[in-house]
Design an enzyme around this catalytic site. Structure first.
Site, PDB file in Angstrom:
ATOM      1  N   VAL A  56      -7.542  -9.225  -2.602  1.00  0.00           N
ATOM      2  CA  VAL A  56      -6.293  -8.689  -2.550  1.00  0.00           C
ATOM      3  C   VAL A  56      -6.162  -7.671  -1.514  1.00  0.00           C
ATOM      4  O   VAL A  56      -6.889  -6.954  -1.155  1.00  0.00           O
ATOM      5  CB  VAL A  56      -6.260  -7.889  -4.060  1.00  0.00           C
ATOM      6  CG1 VAL A  56      -4.906  -7.092  -3.977  1.00  0.00           C
ATOM      7  CG2 VAL A  56      -6.479  -8.635  -5.108  1.00  0.00           C
ATOM      8  N   CYS A  57      -5.055  -7.997  -0.878  1.00  0.00           N
ATOM      9  CA  CYS A  57      -4.583  -7.023   0.525  1.00  0.00           C
ATOM     10  C   CYS A  57      -3.584  -6.033  -0.041  1.00  0.00           C
ATOM     11  O   CYS A  57      -2.514  -6.251  -0.434  1.00  0.00           O
ATOM     12  CB  CYS A  57      -3.984  -7.781   1.295  1.00  0.00           C
ATOM     13  SG  CYS A  57      -3.551  -7.024   2.794  1.00  0.00           S
ATOM     14  N   LEU A  58      -4.133  -4.918  -0.463  1.00  0.00           N
ATOM     15  CA  LEU A  58      -3.576  -3.686  -0.935  1.00  0.00           C
ATOM     16  C   LEU A  58      -4.272  -2.512  -0.287  1.00  0.00           C
ATOM     17  O   LEU A  58      -5.281  -2.294  -0.065  1.00  0.00           O
ATOM     18  CB  LEU A  58      -3.655  -3.656  -2.552  1.00  0.00           C
ATOM     19  CG  LEU A  58      -2.725  -2.703  -2.984  1.00  0.00           C
ATOM     20  CD1 LEU A  58      -1.485  -2.814  -2.955  1.00  0.00           C
ATOM     21  CD2 LEU A  58      -3.071  -2.324  -4.558  1.00  0.00           C
TER      22      LEU A  58
END
Length: 183
Positions: free
Chosen positions: A111-113
């Site tokens: 996840v790119c957060l």
């Protein structure tokens, strides 16, 4: 030094035989903070939490998000959370267990957060991450992608992106990748 360890072991055995079970394990500061964070969670009706190893193991849990608007409306997406003993000084490890066509989630579930990476700080909580994940489904960000193909389609042709999302959620193929049904 060796005698000290054998004395401690005998004390443990005596405590176990006295009440028939192992002594209660002392919680780490991270576990105490996580317990507080979980008790203060504001779960929307589209979100749920599950402890696969029982509620005695708070360091590993799953959050299910069911968006009720946007491209991913009607889908069910499961995220696994792994929390370290030094939480909140280290961000939780979050993975999407549901294969999804999304610019900010790759096909392996990473996840790119930003708050899970460089913008993490100890004042943030599980609730902060939850809001971030929900927002990714409401407004995917093509400018900071992990799935570059999905980001490009979203940026250049939002209508085709919507078609690809619906196809992937229905259990179809997109860009040569099969996606299990999640609606």
């Amino acid at each position: 030094m060796i005698k000290l360890f054998s004395v401690k072991q005998k004390q443990r055995e005596a405590a176990e035989s006295a009440n028939g079970r192992a002594p209660i394990k002392k919680q780490s500061a991270g576990e105490l903070r996580l317990q507080k964070d979980i008790s203060e969670l504001n779960l929307a009706k589209t979100t749920s939490i599950f402890f696969p190893n029982g509620k005695d193991n708070l360091l590993n849990f799953e959050i299910t998000i069911r968006p009720d608007e946007g491209y991913y409306q009607g889908g069910t997406f499961v995220f696994s959370f792994q929390i370290s003993q030094v939480y909140p000084h280290e961000a939780p490890k979050v993975k999407c267990k549901t294969k999804v066509y999304h610019p900010n989630i790759d096909l392996e579930g990473n996840v790119c957060l930003n708050i899970l990476r460089e913008d993490w700080n100890p004042v943030l909580s599980v609730n902060s991450i939850l809001y971030g994940l929900q927002y990714l489904f409401l407004d995917p960000n093509p400018d900071d992608p992990l799935n570059h193909e999905a980001a490009e389609v979203l940026r250049d042709n939002p209508r085709q992106f919507d078609i690809n999302v619906k196809r992937s959620m229905a259990g179809g193929y997109v860009a040569g990748n099969h996606f299990p049904r999640c609606i």
